[in-house]
Design a protein around this motif. Structure first.
Motif, short mmCIF file in Angstrom:
data_model
loop_
_atom_site.label_atom_id
_atom_site.label_comp_id
_atom_site.label_asym_id
_atom_site.label_seq_id
_atom_site.Cartn_x
_atom_site.Cartn_y
_atom_site.Cartn_z
N ASP A 43 0.81 -1.22 0.00
CA ASP A 43 0.00 0.00 0.00
C ASP A 43 0.85 1.27 0.00
N ASN A 44 2.03 1.23 0.63
CA ASN A 44 2.86 2.42 0.71
C ASN A 44 3.71 2.64 -0.55
N GLY A 45 3.53 1.77 -1.56
CA GLY A 45 4.24 1.92 -2.83
C GLY A 45 5.55 1.16 -2.92
N THR A 46 5.97 0.53 -1.83
CA THR A 46 7.21 -0.24 -1.83
C THR A 46 7.06 -1.48 -2.70
N VAL A 47 7.98 -1.66 -3.64
CA VAL A 47 7.97 -2.82 -4.52
C VAL A 47 8.51 -4.02 -3.75
N PHE A 48 7.75 -5.15 -3.80
CA PHE A 48 8.22 -6.37 -3.14
C PHE A 48 8.60 -7.46 -4.14
N ASP A 49 8.15 -7.34 -5.39
CA ASP A 49 8.50 -8.34 -6.41
C ASP A 49 8.18 -7.77 -7.78
N THR A 50 8.93 -8.24 -8.79
CA THR A 50 8.70 -7.79 -10.16
C THR A 50 9.34 -8.76 -11.14
N SER A 51 8.83 -8.75 -12.35
CA SER A 51 9.43 -9.53 -13.43
C SER A 51 10.35 -8.66 -14.28
N LEU A 52 10.44 -7.39 -13.96
CA LEU A 52 11.20 -6.42 -14.76
C LEU A 52 12.54 -6.09 -14.10
N ILE A 53 13.63 -6.35 -14.79
CA ILE A 53 14.96 -6.17 -14.22
C ILE A 53 15.23 -4.72 -13.81
N ASP A 54 14.80 -3.75 -14.63
CA ASP A 54 15.05 -2.34 -14.31
C ASP A 54 14.32 -1.93 -13.03
N VAL A 55 13.09 -2.41 -12.86
CA VAL A 55 12.32 -2.10 -11.65
C VAL A 55 12.98 -2.74 -10.44
N ALA A 56 13.44 -3.99 -10.59
CA ALA A 56 14.11 -4.68 -9.49
C ALA A 56 15.35 -3.92 -9.05
N LYS A 57 16.14 -3.46 -10.00
CA LYS A 57 17.36 -2.71 -9.66
C LYS A 57 17.00 -1.40 -8.96
N GLU A 58 16.02 -0.68 -9.50
CA GLU A 58 15.61 0.60 -8.92
C GLU A 58 15.08 0.43 -7.50
N ALA A 59 14.39 -0.70 -7.24
CA ALA A 59 13.79 -0.95 -5.92
C ALA A 59 14.77 -1.60 -4.95
N GLY A 60 15.97 -1.91 -5.41
CA GLY A 60 16.96 -2.56 -4.54
C GLY A 60 16.67 -4.04 -4.32
N LEU A 61 15.93 -4.66 -5.23
CA LEU A 61 15.56 -6.07 -5.12
C LEU A 61 16.35 -6.97 -6.07
N TYR A 62 17.21 -6.39 -6.87
CA TYR A 62 17.88 -7.15 -7.92
C TYR A 62 18.64 -8.34 -7.35
N ALA A 64 21.09 -11.34 -8.92
CA ALA A 64 21.80 -11.80 -10.11
C ALA A 64 21.51 -13.26 -10.44
N ASN A 65 21.04 -14.03 -9.45
CA ASN A 65 20.73 -15.45 -9.68
C ASN A 65 19.33 -15.67 -10.22
N ARG A 66 18.55 -14.62 -10.32
CA ARG A 66 17.17 -14.74 -10.79
C ARG A 66 17.08 -14.34 -12.26
N THR A 67 16.19 -14.99 -12.98
CA THR A 67 15.90 -14.61 -14.36
C THR A 67 14.69 -13.69 -14.36
N TYR A 68 14.87 -12.50 -14.91
CA TYR A 68 13.77 -11.54 -14.99
C TYR A 68 13.13 -11.66 -16.37
N GLU A 69 11.93 -12.20 -16.38
CA GLU A 69 11.19 -12.42 -17.62
C GLU A 69 9.71 -12.49 -17.28
N PRO A 70 8.85 -12.38 -18.31
CA PRO A 70 7.41 -12.47 -18.02
C PRO A 70 7.08 -13.79 -17.32
N MET A 71 6.12 -13.73 -16.41
CA MET A 71 5.65 -14.90 -15.68
C MET A 71 4.54 -15.56 -16.49
N SER A 72 4.66 -16.87 -16.67
CA SER A 72 3.65 -17.62 -17.42
C SER A 72 2.86 -18.53 -16.50
#
Length: 181
Positions: A43-62, A64-72
């Motif tokens: 609710d406060n806008g904090t990102v907890f998960d994403t499939s987008l590498i740029d968003v993960a990096k910006e949110a400090g969640l990146y 390197a062992n994870r693959t950032y790609e669309p979820m199927s």
């Protein structure tokens, strides 16, 4: 002859403007295999998960062992939380939507009954060094260590997202229609 030329010009305009159905207009239905990009936020806008590498990096969640790609996933099979699966119904490829989910539509309410004390020696016998916040696999599933005393360790089997309202910004990347057998 002028009429044929006029028809060709109209068709050319229609095709170049995207006024034709190029398969993009199919809508998500139950049973379809769907791929989506998403950004999950509290609710406060904090990102907890994403499939987008740029968003993960910006949110400090990146990671390197994870693959950032669309979820199927196949819609309607319970692979994901109900609010997410229901939220993508009737979306089309390229469509963006914000899903606001209550705990009932997501990971449920936090349940005190899912806090389980176990003897500290049980973990130590399994070569697990108890640490607050550490996740451990058990026969009952994955749990988080939330308390340690001299004799016991309390395991929390609630999802870390239990009891929380969640927001997902979702974009449908592809839709594979379910076979109509």
């Amino acid at each position: 002859m002028k009429r044929i030329g006029l028809i060709l010009i109209i068709l050319l305009i229609a095709f170049s403007s995207g006024c034709t159905d190029n398969g993009q207009s199919k809508m998500v239905e139950k049973g379809d295999n769907v791929s989506v990009d998403y950004v999950g936020k509290f609710d406060n806008g904090t990102v907890f998960d994403t499939s987008l590498i740029d968003v993960a990096k910006e949110a400090g969640l990146y990671d390197a062992n994870r693959t950032y790609e669309p979820m199927s996933f196949v819609v309607g099979t319970g692979q994901l939380i109900s609010g997410f699966e229901n939220g993508v119904l009737n979306m089309t490829v390229g469509e963006e939507k914000t899903l606001k989910l209550s705990p009932d539509e997501a990971y449920g309410e936090y349940n005190e009954e899912y806090l389980v004390p176990v003897p500290k020696s049980d973990l130590e016998n399994a070569s697990i060094v108890p640490e607050i916040g550490k996740q451990v696999g058990t026969l009952m599933g994955v749990a988080t260590i939330v308390d340690i005393t001299d004799s016991n360790v309390t395991l929390d089997f609630n999802s870390p997202l239990a009891g929380k309202n969640l927001t997902f910004d979702v974009t449908v990347v592809s839709i594979e229609k379910a076979s109509k057998e």
